[in-house]
Design a protein around this motif. Structure first.
Motif, PDB file in Angstrom:
ATOM      1  N   LEU A 426       8.576  -2.135   1.608  1.00  0.00           N
ATOM      2  CA  LEU A 426       8.065  -0.786   1.815  1.00  0.00           C
ATOM      3  C   LEU A 426       6.949  -0.449   0.824  1.00  0.00           C
ATOM      4  CD1 LEU A 426      11.465   1.068   2.326  1.00  0.00           C
ATOM      5  CD2 LEU A 426       9.871   0.313   4.084  1.00  0.00           C
ATOM      6  N   THR A 427       6.977  -1.062  -0.352  1.00  0.00           N
ATOM      7  CA  THR A 427       5.986  -0.756  -1.379  1.00  0.00           C
ATOM      8  C   THR A 427       4.671  -1.474  -1.145  1.00  0.00           C
ATOM      9  OG1 THR A 427       7.764  -0.458  -3.000  1.00  0.00           O
ATOM     10  CG2 THR A 427       5.538  -0.767  -3.872  1.00  0.00           C
ATOM     11  N   TYR A 428       4.729  -2.738  -0.766  1.00  0.00           N
ATOM     12  CA  TYR A 428       3.521  -3.566  -0.760  1.00  0.00           C
ATOM     13  C   TYR A 428       3.039  -3.932   0.639  1.00  0.00           C
ATOM     14  CZ  TYR A 428       4.502  -3.919  -5.713  1.00  0.00           C
ATOM     15  OH  TYR A 428       4.741  -3.624  -7.030  1.00  0.00           O
ATOM     16  N   THR A 429       3.385  -3.121   1.627  1.00  0.00           N
ATOM     17  CA  THR A 429       2.801  -3.280   2.958  1.00  0.00           C
ATOM     18  C   THR A 429       1.804  -2.167   3.260  1.00  0.00           C
ATOM     19  OG1 THR A 429       4.721  -2.118   3.884  1.00  0.00           O
ATOM     20  CG2 THR A 429       4.740  -4.534   3.951  1.00  0.00           C
ATOM     21  N   GLN A 430       1.437  -1.404   2.245  1.00  0.00           N
ATOM     22  CA  GLN A 430       0.509  -0.294   2.420  1.00  0.00           C
ATOM     23  C   GLN A 430      -0.438  -0.237   1.230  1.00  0.00           C
ATOM     24  OE1 GLN A 430       2.825   3.362   2.381  1.00  0.00           O
ATOM     25  NE2 GLN A 430       4.380   2.388   1.127  1.00  0.00           N
ATOM     26  N   PRO A 431      -1.626   0.346   1.423  1.00  0.00           N
ATOM     27  CA  PRO A 431      -2.601   0.429   0.324  1.00  0.00           C
ATOM     28  C   PRO A 431      -2.011   1.213  -0.838  1.00  0.00           C
ATOM     29  CG  PRO A 431      -3.616   0.952   2.443  1.00  0.00           C
ATOM     30  CD  PRO A 431      -2.145   0.905   2.673  1.00  0.00           C
ATOM     31  N   PRO A 432      -2.477   0.985  -2.075  1.00  0.00           N
ATOM     32  CA  PRO A 432      -3.608   0.121  -2.425  1.00  0.00           C
ATOM     33  C   PRO A 432      -3.230  -1.335  -2.675  1.00  0.00           C
ATOM     34  CG  PRO A 432      -2.890   1.300  -4.361  1.00  0.00           C
ATOM     35  CD  PRO A 432      -2.016   1.784  -3.234  1.00  0.00           C
ATOM     36  N   PHE A 433      -1.925  -1.649  -2.737  1.00  0.00           N
ATOM     37  CA  PHE A 433      -1.508  -3.021  -3.035  1.00  0.00           C
ATOM     38  C   PHE A 433      -0.819  -3.613  -1.810  1.00  0.00           C
ATOM     39  CE2 PHE A 433      -1.199  -0.662  -7.114  1.00  0.00           C
ATOM     40  CZ  PHE A 433      -2.239  -1.297  -7.775  1.00  0.00           C
ATOM     41  N   VAL A 434      -1.580  -4.275  -0.961  1.00  0.00           N
ATOM     42  CA  VAL A 434      -1.020  -4.913   0.229  1.00  0.00           C
ATOM     43  C   VAL A 434      -0.772  -6.383  -0.120  1.00  0.00           C
ATOM     44  CG1 VAL A 434      -1.338  -5.425   2.672  1.00  0.00           C
ATOM     45  CG2 VAL A 434      -2.276  -3.313   1.708  1.00  0.00           C
ATOM     46  N   LEU A 435       0.451  -6.687  -0.508  1.00  0.00           N
ATOM     47  CA  LEU A 435       0.807  -8.039  -0.942  1.00  0.00           C
ATOM     48  C   LEU A 435       1.677  -8.768   0.070  1.00  0.00           C
ATOM     49  CD1 LEU A 435       1.649  -7.381  -4.717  1.00  0.00           C
ATOM     50  CD2 LEU A 435      -0.528  -8.074  -3.704  1.00  0.00           C
ATOM     51  N   TYR A 436       2.138  -8.075   1.105  1.00  0.00           N
ATOM     52  CA  TYR A 436       3.011  -8.725   2.084  1.00  0.00           C
ATOM     53  C   TYR A 436       2.237  -9.849   2.779  1.00  0.00           C
ATOM     54  CZ  TYR A 436       6.208  -9.406   5.982  1.00  0.00           C
ATOM     55  OH  TYR A 436       7.064  -9.956   6.891  1.00  0.00           O
ATOM     56  N   GLY A 437       2.895 -10.986   2.947  1.00  0.00           N
ATOM     57  CA  GLY A 437       2.236 -12.145   3.536  1.00  0.00           C
ATOM     58  C   GLY A 437       1.637 -13.080   2.502  1.00  0.00           C
TER      59      GLY A 437
END
Length: 527
Positions: A426-437
Motif C-alpha cells: 500500500l505504501t510503495y505502489t503510489q507516488p512519490p516512491f513507486v517501488l512495487y515490481g
C-alpha cells in the motif's frame, strides 16, 4: 636540534575538523522510522477508508459478518491452538530428556532440531505432499503395496485440516524445545541437590522444583508456536487451498488477486497485528513473573537423571519425533530429485540427474537464484550495519530519544510478515516512491523483518563490551563514528559475522512478505 611545535597549532588544526557523527546517527534513526512507521500508517489508513477514500468502518464490519472471512478466522484459531498444544506435547519431553537426563546422542538431537528449525515450513509442506498425498504419496503407496488395497484407498491425507496442523507442528516445535532446553540448562543443580538432601525423590524433585521453574519457558514457547502457526503462509497455501479452505494469511493473499481489494486486506491484517502484539506482551509478562536468582558465586552443574531401563525407549521416542520434520521429508525431497517421477521410489535402475540439470538449466531458476543471493547478501549487510549503529545509539545513549529507537528497532517482531507485505504494498505502489515490481521493495521488507533479531544480538554484544576504550579515544579527539569503526566494531567482530549469517539464512527462507510483493521480474527461490 629538536624543534617542538606549539600546542596551539595542534589545537588549531583540530578546531576545523567536522564531526559527522550526529547527522549520521540521526539519518539512521530517520531510516528506521521510514521502514516501520510509514507502512504501518498506510495500513491503518487503508483499513478505515473505502475505494473512494472516504472514512468508513464497513471493512471491519465485513470481516465480522461475511462467512467467507469468519471461516478463515476460526480455522486460523483452531490451527494455531492445536499446533501449539501438539508442539508442547512433543517438545517439552524432548527438551527435558536432552537437558536433564543421561540421554545418549543428546548433542546430535540438538543438531537435528536445529535442522528442522532452519528448514522452511513451505519446503516441509512440499515434502509431506510427496509423502502423504492421498493417491500419489509414498506412504499411501507403501500401504496399498503391503495390504493389497485398491487404488484410491489411503491412510494419510495431507490435504486436510489434520494434515495442515501436523505439518505446521513439525516446523514450530523447535521454538518450544529451544526455550525449554535452555531454561533447564540454566537451573542450578544446587536446588535439586538441596531437595535430595531433604529427602525428595527424583520425580518429586522434578515435580516440585524443576518443572515449576521451567513452566514459564513452556508457556512462552507455546505462545511463540501459536504466533508462528497463526502467521504462516507457505504451508496453508500448499495444503489448505487444494483442500478448499482458507486461513487468514491465505485469505489476505487472495484479496490481492483480481479484482484486488486492498481496503479489506488492510482491515484483515490489523487483527493479526493486534493479536501478535498482545501475545508478545503476554509472553513478556509470563517470563517476568516467575524465575529464580542465584546468590553467590559459581553454581553447580545441572544434575542429570539416570534413565536406566528407559534410556533406549527415550532414544526411540526422540528419533521418532525427529523423523517427522527431518528424516522423512528430506528423504522424500532427495527421492523426488533423483527419481524420474517425484512420487516413484528411486532405485539404482531408475536414478537420474535429469531433474537437477533441467531445473538449474532454466533461465527462471538462474534469475531466482541470482535474486535470492542478491537480496540475502544486501539484507544481511545493510541489516547488520543498521543493527550495529542503532544498537550503539541505544546502548551508549548517543542521541536524545535513544529509547524510542530501541523500541522501533524491536517493534517489527510484532508485525507478521504478510501484514508487513500488505503495508509495504500500500505504501510503495503510489507516488512519490513507486517501488512495487522491483527488488527494492523486497529488500525493505526483509530489512524490516530481520532487524529486531539483529538488533537484539548486537545490543547484547555491546553491553558485554565496556566503553572505557571508546571514552579514551574520544578524549584523544576521535568522533563517535571513528570510535565505533576503529575500536568497538573490531571487538564485536564475531558477533557481527554471526549476525550477518543469521540474517542471510533468515532472508533466504522468508516467504510471507515476499508472496505479496514479488512479481515475475523479482521472483526468488521461495516464490
Amino acid at each position: 636540534m629538536t624543534i617542538a611545535l606549539p600546542a596551539e597549532s595542534a589545537v588549531r588544526r583540530r578546531t576545523f575538523k567536522i564531526d559527522f557523527s550526529l547527522p549520521v546517527l540521526i539519518a539512521f534513526a530517520a531510516v528506521l522510522c521510514v521502514l516501520i512507521v510509514l507502512p504501518m500508517s498506510w495500513l491503518a489508513y487503508y483499513s478505515v477508508v473505502d475505494k473512494a477514500g472516504q472514512f468508513t468502518l464497513e471493512n471491519f464490519a465485513t470481516l465480522v459478518t461475511e462467512p467467507e472471512f469468519r471461516g478463515p478466522m476460526l480455522t486460523t484459531l483452531i490451527l494455531a491452538t492445536s499446533a501449539s498444544i501438539f508442539c508442547a506435547l512433543a517438545a517439552a519431553p524432548m527438551g527435558w530428556l536432552v537437558a536433564r537426563t543421561d540421554l545418549p546422542f543428546a548433542k546430535a538431537v540438538r543438531a537435528l532440531v536445529t535442522a528442522s528449525f532452519v528448514t522452511p515450513p513451505f519446503l516441509g509442506a512440499i515434502a509431506w505432499e510427496l509423502l502423504a498425498a492421498p493417491n500419489s504419496g509414498l506412504l499411501n503407496k507403501l500401504y496399498r503395496h503391503l495390504t493389497g488395497a485398491e487404488m484410491g484407498d489411503h491412510i494419510f491425507n495431507i490435504y486436510s485440516m489434520t494434515g495442515l496442523i501436523f505439518v505446521v507442528s513439525c516446523y514450530t516445535f523447535p521454538y518450544i524445545f529451544v526455550l525449554i532446553a535452555n531454561a533447564l540448562d540454566r537451573i542450578p543443580g544446587d536446588l535439586e541437590d538441596a531437595s535430595s538432601m531433604l529427602g525428595g525423590r527424583t520425580w518429586t524433585t522434578a515435580r516440585r522444583i524443576t518443572i515449576p521453574l521451567a513452566l514459564p519457558a513452556l508457556l512462552a514457547g507455546m505462545l511463540i508456536a501459536f504466533l508462528q502457526a497463526m502467521t504462516l503462509f507457505g504451508s496453508p497455501a500448499i495444503l489448505a487451498l487444494p483442500a478448499g479452505f482458507h486461513t487468514m494469511t491465505t485469505k489476505i493473499w487472495s484479496l490481492f488477486q483480481f479484482p484486488p481489494k486492498p481496503e479489506l486486506a488492510a482491515a484483515a491484517s490489523l487483527p493479526l497485528l493486534v493479536l501478535t502484539v498482545m501475545l508478545l506482551r503476554t509472553q513478556q509478562m509470563i517470563l517476568g513473573r516467575k524465575g529464580y536468582s542465584v546468590v553467590g558465586g559459581k553454581t553447580g552443574d545441572p544434575r542429570l537423571i539416570r534413565l536406566g531401563i528407559w534410556k533406549w525407549p527415550a532414544v526411540a521416542f526422540v528419533f521418532a519425533v525427529l523423523m517427522l520434520p527431518v528424516f522423512l521429508p528430506y528423504f522424500a525431497l532427495i527421492n523426488a530429485a533423483l527419481s524420474p517421477i517425484a512420487t516413484t521410489l528411486v532405485t539404482p535402475e531408475n536414478a537420474t540427474l535429469k531433474n537437477v540439470w533441467f531445473t538449474f538449466g532454466l533461465s527462471s531458476t538462474k534469475i531466482a537464484l541470482q535474486n535470492t543471493f542478491i537480496l540475502g547478501a544486501l539484507t544481511a549487510t545493510l541489516g547488520t550495519l543498521m543493527a550495529l549503529v542503532i544498537g550503539y545509539i541505544s546502548v551508549r545513549r548517543a542521541v536524545v530519544g535513544h529509547q524510542a529507537l530501541g523500541f522501533l528497532a524491536t517493534a517489527p517482531i510484532a508485525i507478521p510478515g504478510i501484514v508487513l507485505g500488505v503495508g509495504l504494498f500500500l505504501t510503495y505502489t503510489q507516488p512519490p516512491f513507486v517501488l512495487y515490481g522491483t527488488l527494492w521493495i523486497l529488500l525493505l521488507a526483509y530489512l524490516t523483518i530481520e532487524l529486531p533479531a539483529a538488533y537484539q544480538q548486537l545490543s547484547s554484544a555491546y553491553k558485554a563490551v565496556g566503553n572505557d576504550l571508546e571514552d579514551a579515544s574520544r578524549i584523544l579527539g576521535a568522533t563517535r563514528l571513528q570510535a565505533l569503526r576503529h575500536i568497538t566494531a573490531p571487538l564485536l567482530r564475531t558477533s557481527v559475522i554471526a549476525t550477518w549469517c543469521f540474517i542471510f539464512v533468515a532472508t533466504v527462507r522468508e516467504l510471507s512478505a515476499a508472496i505479496i510483493l514479488f512479481t515475475s521480474d523479482t521472483r526468488s527461490c521461495r516464490s
